[in-house]
Every structure is written in structure tokens, then in C-alpha cells.
Design an enzyme around this catalytic site. Sequence first.
Site, PDB file in Angstrom:
ATOM      1  N   ILE A 128     180.628  21.603 -15.603  1.00 36.03           N
ATOM      2  CA  ILE A 128     182.030  21.899 -15.923  1.00 36.03           C
ATOM      3  C   ILE A 128     181.933  22.907 -17.066  1.00 36.03           C
ATOM      4  CG2 ILE A 128     184.229  21.028 -16.764  1.00 36.03           C
ATOM      5  CD1 ILE A 128     183.501  18.301 -15.523  1.00 36.03           C
ATOM      6  N   PRO A 129     182.189  24.185 -16.782  1.00 37.22           N
ATOM      7  CA  PRO A 129     181.768  25.279 -17.670  1.00 37.22           C
ATOM      8  C   PRO A 129     182.604  25.473 -18.935  1.00 37.22           C
ATOM      9  CG  PRO A 129     182.956  26.157 -15.810  1.00 37.22           C
ATOM     10  CD  PRO A 129     182.831  24.677 -15.571  1.00 37.22           C
ATOM     11  N   CYS A 130     182.523  24.519 -19.848  1.00 35.68           N
ATOM     12  CA  CYS A 130     183.243  24.643 -21.115  1.00 35.68           C
ATOM     13  C   CYS A 130     182.669  25.772 -21.976  1.00 35.68           C
ATOM     14  CB  CYS A 130     183.262  23.322 -21.869  1.00 35.68           C
ATOM     15  SG  CYS A 130     181.657  22.577 -22.142  1.00 35.68           S
ATOM     16  N   HIS A 131     181.466  26.238 -21.651  1.00 33.39           N
ATOM     17  CA  HIS A 131     180.877  27.355 -22.394  1.00 33.39           C
ATOM     18  C   HIS A 131     181.647  28.658 -22.151  1.00 33.39           C
ATOM     19  CE1 HIS A 131     178.835  27.364 -18.456  1.00 33.39           C
ATOM     20  NE2 HIS A 131     178.775  28.681 -18.613  1.00 33.39           N
TER      21      HIS A 131
END
Length: 167
Positions: A128-131
Site C-alpha cells: 500500500i504505497p504510502c511512500h
Amino acid sequence: MLKELGNMITGYSYKTSIGELTILENDGFLVEIVFGKPVEKAYREEETPIVKNAHRQIQDYLSGKRKSFDLPMKPEGTEFQRSVWAALLDIPHGQTRSYQEVAEKIRRPKAYRAVGLANNKNPLPIIIPCHRVIGKDGKMVGYAGGLDIKRKLLSVEAIMKKDQRSR
């Protein structure tokens, strides 16, 4: 963050190009990825097929061979957190969004600080690409794994994007 979810949580730690990652699953679903080893709760160390597949997909991503993930996941969080995480999954590979833009996407335009807190609670970073969420001014802010790892993940995506344009 680890919670008792019914069955025993199993997981396995791997060395990667961004450091040690521990991938945890419960009842056939990924539930958490931890930078380093979890200290909050015991888990049964076992390299299950799901954990092994998640590791393979993360390795492929880190080496520039994969842009998205196809894994069964069940992140535990509030309804608001889950709405933020769903919005993160809609951020295209190689692009970023501000906390404000994510707040607007979930129709809570004043909740950009709460979006930041939900990002911080994301139990499945990388997948889950919170970056991909940055400050409104374009600055790198906050990441559970540290800003160096956030930069590396965004760099992997930028390199993959450049490689595709040159083909």
C-alpha cells in the site's frame, strides 16, 4: 500494531536492498510488513507460501521488474484509515500525491493531517504505497521506515519509469 486476529500470526524476516523486512500473515492474508523485526508481539516464524510470494513480489518491485502487487491482504484499521489506504492504492506507480490531494480524493479536504496519521498507521508499506505521499510543497515528509527508504522507493519507481520511456 500487531493484534490477535484469530489464528496465530506467522511471519518471516528477509534482508532486502532497503534493509530487513518482516512479512506477517494471518489466515491466508498479509496483515503487516515491519521494517526490521516486530517487537510488540510474538509471531510464529514460518515462511508460508503467502509470505514467500509477498517477498518475491517485493524483491521484483525493488529490482525494477514489478509495478504493482497481486497479494491477498487484510490490513486492520479504522474505516477512515482503510479509506485512505484505498486511495493510496489509486496513486499511479511513479507518481506522488500530497496529503491534501489524498484528503480531497476521499472527500475529506480538511483532513490532510488525519491522512498523515493514517499513512503512519499503514500496516502494509510498499504494497500500500504510502511512500508516494509527500508534502504539499513537494518535500519528503514522514515515513515509518525513514526518509532514506522513502527516497529509495521513489527512486526505484522513477528509474522504472525512465526505462519504459526509453524503450
